[in-house]
Design a protein around this motif. Structure first.
Motif, PDB file in Angstrom:
ATOM      1  N   ILE A  81     132.951  82.502  86.313  1.00 41.14           N
ATOM      2  CA  ILE A  81     134.013  82.049  85.340  1.00 41.14           C
ATOM      3  C   ILE A  81     135.312  82.651  86.253  1.00 41.14           C
ATOM      4  CG2 ILE A  81     135.214  82.545  83.272  1.00 41.14           C
ATOM      5  CD1 ILE A  81     132.868  80.573  82.841  1.00 41.14           C
ATOM      6  N   ARG A  82     136.081  81.771  86.137  1.00 41.00           N
ATOM      7  CA  ARG A  82     137.652  82.160  86.999  1.00 41.00           C
ATOM      8  C   ARG A  82     138.563  81.565  85.946  1.00 41.00           C
ATOM      9  NH1 ARG A  82     134.603  79.420  90.438  1.00 41.00           N
ATOM     10  NH2 ARG A  82     135.718  77.337  90.242  1.00 41.00           N
ATOM     11  N   CYS A  83     138.711  82.536  84.791  1.00 41.31           N
ATOM     12  CA  CYS A  83     139.758  82.441  83.579  1.00 41.31           C
ATOM     13  C   CYS A  83     140.884  82.748  83.946  1.00 41.31           C
ATOM     14  CB  CYS A  83     138.912  83.226  82.503  1.00 41.31           C
ATOM     15  SG  CYS A  83     139.966  82.726  81.058  1.00 41.31           S
ATOM     16  N   ALA A  84     142.164  82.041  83.794  1.00 41.53           N
ATOM     17  CA  ALA A  84     143.484  82.422  84.180  1.00 41.53           C
ATOM     18  C   ALA A  84     144.203  82.377  82.746  1.00 41.53           C
ATOM     19  CB  ALA A  84     144.100  81.473  85.116  1.00 41.53           C
ATOM     20  N   LEU A  85     144.887  83.329  82.564  1.00 43.02           N
ATOM     21  CA  LEU A  85     145.849  83.778  81.612  1.00 43.02           C
ATOM     22  C   LEU A  85     147.198  83.184  82.086  1.00 43.02           C
ATOM     23  CD1 LEU A  85     146.750  84.990  79.063  1.00 43.02           C
ATOM     24  CD2 LEU A  85     147.075  87.152  80.029  1.00 43.02           C
ATOM     25  N   CYS A  86     147.392  82.078  81.397  1.00 44.57           N
ATOM     26  CA  CYS A  86     148.631  81.401  81.665  1.00 44.57           C
ATOM     27  C   CYS A  86     149.882  81.413  80.558  1.00 44.57           C
ATOM     28  CB  CYS A  86     148.494  80.061  82.126  1.00 44.57           C
ATOM     29  SG  CYS A  86     147.692  79.664  83.447  1.00 44.57           S
ATOM     30  N   SER A  87     151.083  81.511  80.781  1.00 43.59           N
ATOM     31  CA  SER A  87     152.001  81.595  79.930  1.00 43.59           C
ATOM     32  C   SER A  87     153.150  80.497  80.158  1.00 43.59           C
ATOM     33  CB  SER A  87     152.871  83.013  79.653  1.00 43.59           C
ATOM     34  OG  SER A  87     151.842  83.949  79.312  1.00 43.59           O
ATOM     35  N   ASP A  88     152.731  79.566  81.171  1.00 39.53           N
ATOM     36  CA  ASP A  88     153.778  78.628  81.619  1.00 39.53           C
ATOM     37  C   ASP A  88     153.205  77.630  82.317  1.00 39.53           C
ATOM     38  OD1 ASP A  88     153.851  79.023  84.807  1.00 39.53           O
ATOM     39  OD2 ASP A  88     154.038  80.759  83.910  1.00 39.53           O
ATOM     40  N   THR A  89     153.593  76.524  82.260  1.00 34.82           N
ATOM     41  CA  THR A  89     152.795  75.250  83.145  1.00 34.82           C
ATOM     42  C   THR A  89     152.845  75.280  84.560  1.00 34.82           C
ATOM     43  OG1 THR A  89     155.085  73.883  82.869  1.00 34.82           O
ATOM     44  CG2 THR A  89     153.599  73.687  80.999  1.00 34.82           C
ATOM     45  N   VAL A  90     153.601  75.789  85.073  1.00 31.41           N
ATOM     46  CA  VAL A  90     153.371  75.834  86.630  1.00 31.41           C
ATOM     47  C   VAL A  90     152.170  77.054  87.031  1.00 31.41           C
ATOM     48  CG1 VAL A  90     154.608  76.984  88.554  1.00 31.41           C
ATOM     49  CG2 VAL A  90     156.019  75.864  86.792  1.00 31.41           C
ATOM     50  N   SER A  91     151.996  78.009  86.357  1.00 28.03           N
ATOM     51  CA  SER A  91     151.147  78.812  86.347  1.00 28.03           C
ATOM     52  C   SER A  91     149.570  77.937  86.108  1.00 28.03           C
ATOM     53  CB  SER A  91     150.939  79.958  85.675  1.00 28.03           C
ATOM     54  OG  SER A  91     152.129  80.778  86.088  1.00 28.03           O
ATOM     55  N   ALA A  92     149.736  77.179  84.921  1.00 23.96           N
ATOM     56  CA  ALA A  92     148.471  76.455  84.685  1.00 23.96           C
ATOM     57  C   ALA A  92     148.184  75.300  85.765  1.00 23.96           C
ATOM     58  CB  ALA A  92     148.928  75.629  83.529  1.00 23.96           C
ATOM     59  N   ARG A  93     149.194  74.781  86.253  1.00 29.69           N
ATOM     60  CA  ARG A  93     148.866  73.989  87.259  1.00 29.69           C
ATOM     61  C   ARG A  93     148.536  74.473  88.677  1.00 29.69           C
ATOM     62  NH1 ARG A  93     152.009  72.514  91.545  1.00 29.69           N
ATOM     63  NH2 ARG A  93     153.920  73.314  90.762  1.00 29.69           N
ATOM     64  N   LEU A  94     149.173  75.790  89.062  1.00 26.88           N
ATOM     65  CA  LEU A  94     148.835  76.382  90.219  1.00 26.88           C
ATOM     66  C   LEU A  94     147.279  76.674  90.261  1.00 26.88           C
ATOM     67  CD1 LEU A  94     152.145  77.776  91.396  1.00 26.88           C
ATOM     68  CD2 LEU A  94     150.869  75.750  92.388  1.00 26.88           C
ATOM     69  N   THR A  95     146.781  77.354  88.994  1.00 25.11           N
ATOM     70  CA  THR A  95     145.622  77.890  88.917  1.00 25.11           C
ATOM     71  C   THR A  95     144.366  76.973  89.319  1.00 25.11           C
ATOM     72  OG1 THR A  95     144.580  79.720  87.999  1.00 25.11           O
ATOM     73  CG2 THR A  95     145.278  78.087  86.391  1.00 25.11           C
ATOM     74  N   LYS A  96     144.812  75.717  88.654  1.00 20.38           N
ATOM     75  CA  LYS A  96     143.631  74.610  88.918  1.00 20.38           C
ATOM     76  C   LYS A  96     143.788  74.148  90.402  1.00 20.38           C
ATOM     77  CE  LYS A  96     141.525  72.450  86.390  1.00 20.38           C
ATOM     78  NZ  LYS A  96     141.393  71.627  85.470  1.00 20.38           N
ATOM     79  N   GLU A  97     145.048  73.981  90.874  1.00 17.99           N
ATOM     80  CA  GLU A  97     145.078  73.549  92.272  1.00 17.99           C
ATOM     81  C   GLU A  97     144.553  74.386  93.390  1.00 17.99           C
ATOM     82  OE1 GLU A  97     149.290  72.489  92.897  1.00 17.99           O
ATOM     83  OE2 GLU A  97     149.055  70.519  91.719  1.00 17.99           O
ATOM     84  N   HIS A  98     145.188  75.783  93.056  1.00 16.28           N
ATOM     85  CA  HIS A  98     144.447  76.801  94.007  1.00 16.28           C
ATOM     86  C   HIS A  98     143.374  77.525  93.853  1.00 16.28           C
ATOM     87  CE1 HIS A  98     149.049  76.972  95.696  1.00 16.28           C
ATOM     88  NE2 HIS A  98     148.790  75.922  95.412  1.00 16.28           N
ATOM     89  N   ASN A  99     143.119  77.995  92.615  1.00 17.20           N
ATOM     90  CA  ASN A  99     142.129  78.642  92.168  1.00 17.20           C
ATOM     91  C   ASN A  99     140.889  77.902  91.335  1.00 17.20           C
ATOM     92  OD1 ASN A  99     144.640  80.430  91.133  1.00 17.20           O
ATOM     93  ND2 ASN A  99     143.491  81.194  92.676  1.00 17.20           N
ATOM     94  N   ASP A 100     141.005  76.638  91.382  1.00 17.49           N
ATOM     95  CA  ASP A 100     139.866  75.914  90.638  1.00 17.49           C
ATOM     96  C   ASP A 100     139.399  76.439  89.441  1.00 17.49           C
ATOM     97  OD1 ASP A 100     138.348  73.599  90.232  1.00 17.49           O
ATOM     98  OD2 ASP A 100     136.682  74.449  91.464  1.00 17.49           O
ATOM     99  N   ALA A 101     140.149  77.169  88.709  1.00 14.78           N
ATOM    100  CA  ALA A 101     139.952  77.846  87.370  1.00 14.78           C
ATOM    101  C   ALA A 101     139.481  76.991  86.525  1.00 14.78           C
ATOM    102  CB  ALA A 101     141.166  78.402  86.712  1.00 14.78           C
ATOM    103  N   ASN A 102     138.224  77.511  86.043  1.00 12.34           N
ATOM    104  CA  ASN A 102     137.394  76.740  84.966  1.00 12.34           C
ATOM    105  C   ASN A 102     137.483  76.969  83.268  1.00 12.34           C
ATOM    106  OD1 ASN A 102     136.067  79.157  85.294  1.00 12.34           O
ATOM    107  ND2 ASN A 102     134.288  78.163  86.065  1.00 12.34           N
TER     108      ASN A 102
END
Length: 150
Positions: A81-102
């Motif tokens: 699991i690569r779970c990202a805590l996001c409080s904004d849409t930029v972080s949500a986009r980048l965690t998928k693009e860069h970290n392949d957060a699932n």
């Protein structure tokens, strides 16, 4: 796409809003609880949702507690699991693009409903970039996991 959902009492109201969003988008989900505002412990719901993602039962997951911190820590204890805590849409986009957060974690007491749904939408509709440097880094994360979580 199938989404694993998990929350505690602090995330219950926002989870209901996320469910409305998913249903309106025609996105399948599996709800691992909690199912009320009664005080409960986030680790059991974060773990259940994370295990569903790790096993392949669900493609991705969204977990919610008051801050998003505790439930994201819990989800990240599950191997794969690569779970990202996001409080904004930029972080949500980048965690998928860069970290392949699932998995995505949200803090119901931190972000309002409109922002949270924007974060969810961004997370669900962003693809991993596949860039070599990001693949290399994810591979290194997985190697640490293999070494330490066995």
């Amino acid at each position: 796409m199938s989404i694993a959902l998990g929350c505690d009492h602090g995330g219950y109201g926002l989870k209901l809003e996320v469910i409305k969003y998913l249903e309106a988008q025609g996105i399948a989900y599996k709800d691992f609880g909690s199912n009320s505002l009664d005080s409960c412990d986030y680790p059991e719901y974060g773990r259940a949702a994370a295990e569903a993602v790790a096993s392949g039962e669900c493609e991705t997951g969204i977990v919610i507690c008051t801050t998003g911190i505790g439930i994201s820590i819990t989800a990240n204890k599950v191997k794969g699991i690569r779970c990202a805590l996001c409080s904004d849409t930029v972080s949500a986009r980048l965690t998928k693009e860069h970290n392949d957060a699932n998995m995505l974690a949200l803090g119901a007491g931190i972000v309002g409903t409109n922002l949270a749904l924007g974060i969810v939408d961004t997370f669900l509709h962003t693809e991993f970039s596949g860039e070599e440097k990001h693949c290399r880094r994810i591979t290194k994360i997985a190697a640490i996991e293999d070494e330490l979580l066995n």
